[in-house]
Design a protein around this motif. Structure first.
Motif, PDB file in Angstrom:
ATOM      1  N   ASP A   1      34.990  44.270  43.191  1.00 41.11           N
ATOM      2  CA  ASP A   1      33.848  43.459  43.601  1.00 41.11           C
ATOM      3  C   ASP A   1      32.635  43.654  42.690  1.00 41.11           C
ATOM      4  O   ASP A   1      31.782  42.787  42.598  1.00 41.11           O
ATOM      5  N   GLU A   2      32.552  44.790  42.010  1.00 44.34           N
ATOM      6  CA  GLU A   2      31.484  44.990  41.037  1.00 44.34           C
ATOM      7  C   GLU A   2      31.689  44.106  39.817  1.00 44.34           C
ATOM      8  O   GLU A   2      30.724  43.680  39.196  1.00 44.34           O
ATOM      9  N   ILE A   3      32.936  43.843  39.473  1.00 42.33           N
ATOM     10  CA  ILE A   3      33.238  42.996  38.317  1.00 42.33           C
ATOM     11  C   ILE A   3      33.016  41.531  38.673  1.00 42.33           C
ATOM     12  O   ILE A   3      32.345  40.795  37.945  1.00 42.33           O
ATOM     13  N   PHE A   4      33.598  41.095  39.792  1.00 42.25           N
ATOM     14  CA  PHE A   4      33.454  39.723  40.280  1.00 42.25           C
ATOM     15  C   PHE A   4      32.806  39.793  41.661  1.00 42.25           C
ATOM     16  O   PHE A   4      33.449  40.182  42.635  1.00 42.25           O
TER      17      PHE A   4
ATOM     18  N   GLU B   1      38.966  33.865  40.582  1.00 41.22           N
ATOM     19  CA  GLU B   1      38.980  33.053  41.795  1.00 41.22           C
ATOM     20  C   GLU B   1      39.320  33.885  43.039  1.00 41.22           C
ATOM     21  O   GLU B   1      39.245  33.374  44.155  1.00 41.22           O
ATOM     22  N   CYS B   2      39.688  35.122  42.866  1.00 42.56           N
ATOM     23  CA  CYS B   2      39.979  35.997  44.009  1.00 42.56           C
ATOM     24  C   CYS B   2      38.720  36.278  44.823  1.00 42.56           C
ATOM     25  O   CYS B   2      38.802  36.589  46.006  1.00 42.56           O
ATOM     26  N   ARG B   3      37.566  36.162  44.208  1.00 43.96           N
ATOM     27  CA  ARG B   3      36.309  36.453  44.906  1.00 43.96           C
ATOM     28  C   ARG B   3      36.018  35.466  46.026  1.00 43.96           C
ATOM     29  O   ARG B   3      35.188  35.728  46.880  1.00 43.96           O
ATOM     30  N   PHE B   4      36.694  34.317  46.038  1.00 45.67           N
ATOM     31  CA  PHE B   4      36.447  33.309  47.062  1.00 45.67           C
ATOM     32  C   PHE B   4      37.207  33.580  48.360  1.00 45.67           C
ATOM     33  O   PHE B   4      36.935  32.943  49.370  1.00 45.67           O
TER      34      PHE B   4
END
Length: 132
Positions: free
Chosen positions: A87-90, A106-109
């Motif tokens: 989560d720090e990266i994306f 796109e995993c951050r969505f």
């Protein structure tokens, strides 16, 4: 035997006094070319290393996204720490109806943390190992 001891008693203090009596040489002036100082090429001063953990490599170059993802892969699997590393990266931007991820960014969505971690792991495992 007495003569040897007498000779040593005279020579040893004389040698000790002779070693420490000269002053250190003065610093030589910088070399000049005409009236300008000679430019000397040397090491650059060391940069301050106040960056976050994993943000810069040992050489001081910034890490690529792939190298950061691989560093997150070194953390224990299925843990909160690994998800926080990803989560720090994306930065997470959950959407109520997220489409299936076609890329790691796109995993951050994804809304659920377990789904997001599984998504990141799937893409991070496919990245070929880069030299560190």
């Amino acid at each position: 035997m007495r003569q040897i001891i007498l000779a040593l008693a005279l020579l040893v203090p004389a040698a000790a006094l002779a070693q420490g009596t000269t002053p250190p040489p003065a610093a030589a002036p910088a070399p000049m070319i005409g009236d300008k100082p000679l430019v000397q090429v040397g090491k650059k001063p060391a940069a301050k290393t106040s960056a976050k953990k994993g943000e810069k490599a040992a050489t001081g170059k910034p890490l690529s996204v792939a190298q950061k993802l691989q560093a997150c892969g070194d953390i224990d699997d299925a843990t909160k720490e690994r998800l926080l590393c990803y989560d720090e990266i994306f930065k997470p931007e959950p959407k109520p109806k997220a489409a299936p991820a076609k890329g790691v960014n796109e995993c951050r969505f994804l809304k659920e943390e377990d789904e997001r971690l599984t998504c990141y792991n799937g893409f991070a495992d496919k990245i070929p190992r880069l030299p560190r």
